[in-house]
Design an enzyme around this catalytic site. Structure first.
Site, short mmCIF file in Angstrom:
data_model
loop_
_atom_site.label_atom_id
_atom_site.label_comp_id
_atom_site.label_asym_id
_atom_site.label_seq_id
_atom_site.Cartn_x
_atom_site.Cartn_y
_atom_site.Cartn_z
N ASP A 201 6.27 3.07 -0.69
CA ASP A 201 7.39 3.29 -1.73
C ASP A 201 7.45 2.15 -2.85
OD1 ASP A 201 9.76 5.09 -2.38
OD2 ASP A 201 10.70 3.21 -1.66
N GLU A 264 3.07 3.96 -4.81
CA GLU A 264 3.86 4.64 -5.55
C GLU A 264 4.34 3.92 -6.97
OE1 GLU A 264 8.24 6.82 -6.21
OE2 GLU A 264 8.16 5.08 -4.99
#
Length: 532
Positions: A201, A264
């Site tokens: 993330d 990401e």
């Protein structure tokens, strides 16, 4: 082909666990639900299941505020349920990829509770603390990605702590070697349980400017945009030393062999590709989100594909993402007709494709009444249309009252069309979008050129995007009519006189072509050149 890694040949499928399948009637999906639906994923033909966070969490941001990195939230099950899921997935030939959230924890994580307890606590430096500015305010102008200041004052200690997102999500200090070591152990915990990789993330957030200088103002900002757009996040994100951190994560995965590290990253292409790392020692797949923001016209798509291909470092493997839990669904962005073209584009471009649950049946954004909004970003900045609930609604399995998702009340409302737009209905329809996805995935498996072949830009013919994939002498042409007019004049490339249409987005053509071919409005075809 045997030399290619599984993540190069494979197709990733993102599951948002709250919304995939509920087995205990509480209206929230769970690990046993994912396990129950693994045969569907295997039949669809995908290769890896990426599961959004399942860790214990207060759920301020629905699992992206982690209170225990080595556990499972009871709403999803427990570690035994996770182990069963991994075992059954592997038995079906499916890989399992977990979401890893290393930039920030929950404010309820024991690490932060210790860090906050006093300035002298050994874990104080595990998070980012800073004295107030001379006027007593925040240390700098950094803005939370969910709106408002990115600094919150802790009255007891008189210092501010930094949070790139919610105040309930304090950022960890990755400049501290102890933090790095602890997080490496988290990765090992899951790798020992059989996890095949991680999607990391907000990986570009991990390191911040050590001098805490202000982010510059964004001259292109317009009122009505999210507050974070007021600044260019050149100090609070994407720092040069982040690549050392990512190399460390990669090194842990390499202790366990054939694993994948996905990052990401919402950055321009020229910055995105740096995340492959020096000598390709960074992320295997820095997520390429260009299709999430693309203008769906042939010239625009041709430019972005060529720009990306041209920016990749030598040996860097491309990837493409059509949808995810943070962006409006593809069918809502471009319409249901062109969603069929998007499926063909995703599954025929060079590189690893990532699908988002429900896109294969054309699920659209579901309007969420204000009083049912769950997303904290929407609650922080109401009226801007930033809410992510519409693309997170329950999977539509069949035409029953709750679409086969739950026997209870779904945590988010279902789409009104779930009785007709669902897996069961589309499985029975030989021309459905789901059937198209299955056929495209099967074609990709039987034609290695579509998995591993080089990309050759042919260009555009008006609203028609054309490119060729080539591998070991086989040449496959992809032509996508993004316009609303028919085209009867698409010529084969120079030197080619014949071919065979292998598949059309309308699923009604498999025919030889001589010299050229025609396309209906919003139709795409894949043509094996040289075949009759």
């Amino acid at each position: 082909m045997s030399e290619a890694q599984w993540w190069q040949k494979g197709i990733f499928y993102q599951v948002y666990p709250r919304s995939f399948q509920d087995t205990d009637g509480d209206g929230v999906g769970d690990l046993d639900g994912i396990r129950q639906r693994l045969p569907y994923l295997a039949d669809l033909g995908v290769d890896a299941v990426w599961i959004s966070p399942i860790y214990p969490s207060p759920m301020a941001d629905f699992g992206y505020d982690v209170a225990d990195y080595c556990g499972v939230h009871p709403i999803f099950g427990d570690l035994s349920a996770f182990d069963r899921l991994v075992a059954e997935a592997h038995g079906l030939g499916l890989k399992v990829v977990l979401d890893f959230v290393p930039n920030h924890s929950s404010a309820q994580h024991p690490w932060f509770l210790e860090s906050r307890s006093s300035r002298s606590n050994p874990k104080r430096d595990w998070y980012i603390w800073h004295d107030p500015a001379p006027d007593g305010g925040p240390p700098n102008n950094w803005i939370s990605n969910f709106g408002g200041p990115a600094w919150s004052l802790d009255p007891a200690s008189g210092q501010y702590y930094y949070h790139a997102f919610l105040r309930e999500q304090p950022d960890l200090n990755w400049r501290n070697p102890q933090v790095r070591a602890a997080m490496h152990e988290v990765l090992r915990f899951w790798l020992k349980r059989g996890v095949d990789g991680f999607r990391v993330d907000v990986i570009w957030h991990l390191m911040k400017d050590p001098q805490f200088r202000d982010d510059p103002l964004n001259p292109a900002y317009r009122p009505g945009e999210p507050e974070v757009a007021r600044l260019l996040q050149t100090r609070s994100t994407d720092q040069p030393d982040v690549h050392e951190i990512i190399a460390g994560l990669r090194a842990v995965l390499e202790e366990y062999g054939d694993r994948v590290l996905i990052g990401e990253i919402y950055l321009p292409v020229e910055r995105l590709v740096t995340y492959y790392g020096e000598n390709l020692g960074g992320a295997h797949l820095p997520f390429n989100f260009q299709l999430l923001h693309a203008s769906w016209g042939a010239p625009a798509l041709a430019r972005l594909i060529e720009e990306y291909e041209g920016a990749l470092p030598a040996g860097g493997w491309p990837n493409w993402v059509l949808g995810n839990h943070d962006r409006p669904r593809i069918a809502s962005r471009i319409g249901s007709e062109r969603a069929r073209l998007a499926a063909m584009l995703l599954l025929s471009l060079r590189g690893t494709p990532t699908m988002y649950y429900g896109d294969e049946i054309g699920m659209e954004n579901v309007p969420i009444p204000t009083d049912q909004a769950q997303d904290p970003w929407e609650k922080n900045e109401p009226g801007l249309g930033v809410g992510r609930d519409p693309e997170r609604t329950p999977m539509q399995w069949d035409g029953t009252a709750n679409a086969g998702f739950t026997t209870g009340r779904p945590w988010l409302p279902l789409a009104r069309d779930h009785a007709t737009r669902n897996v069961a209905a589309q499985s029975a329809d030989p021309h459905s979008l789901l059937t198209l996805y299955r056929r495209l995935i099967a074609l990709r498996r039987t034609r290695p050129t579509l998995q591993l072949g080089s990309y050759l830009a042919v260009g555009t013919a008006g609203d028609v995007l054309i490119f060729i994939r080539e591998w070991q002498g086989e040449r496959i042409l992809v032509a996508l009519n993004l316009g609303s007019d028919p085209r009867g004049d698409i010529a084969l490339p120079a030197g080619e006189t014949r071919g065979r249409i292998l598949i059309s987005t309308e699923l009604d053509r498999q025919e030889p072509v001589q010299g050229g071919f025609w396309l209906r409005p919003h139709e795409g075809v894949i043509v094996a050149l040289g075949e009759g």
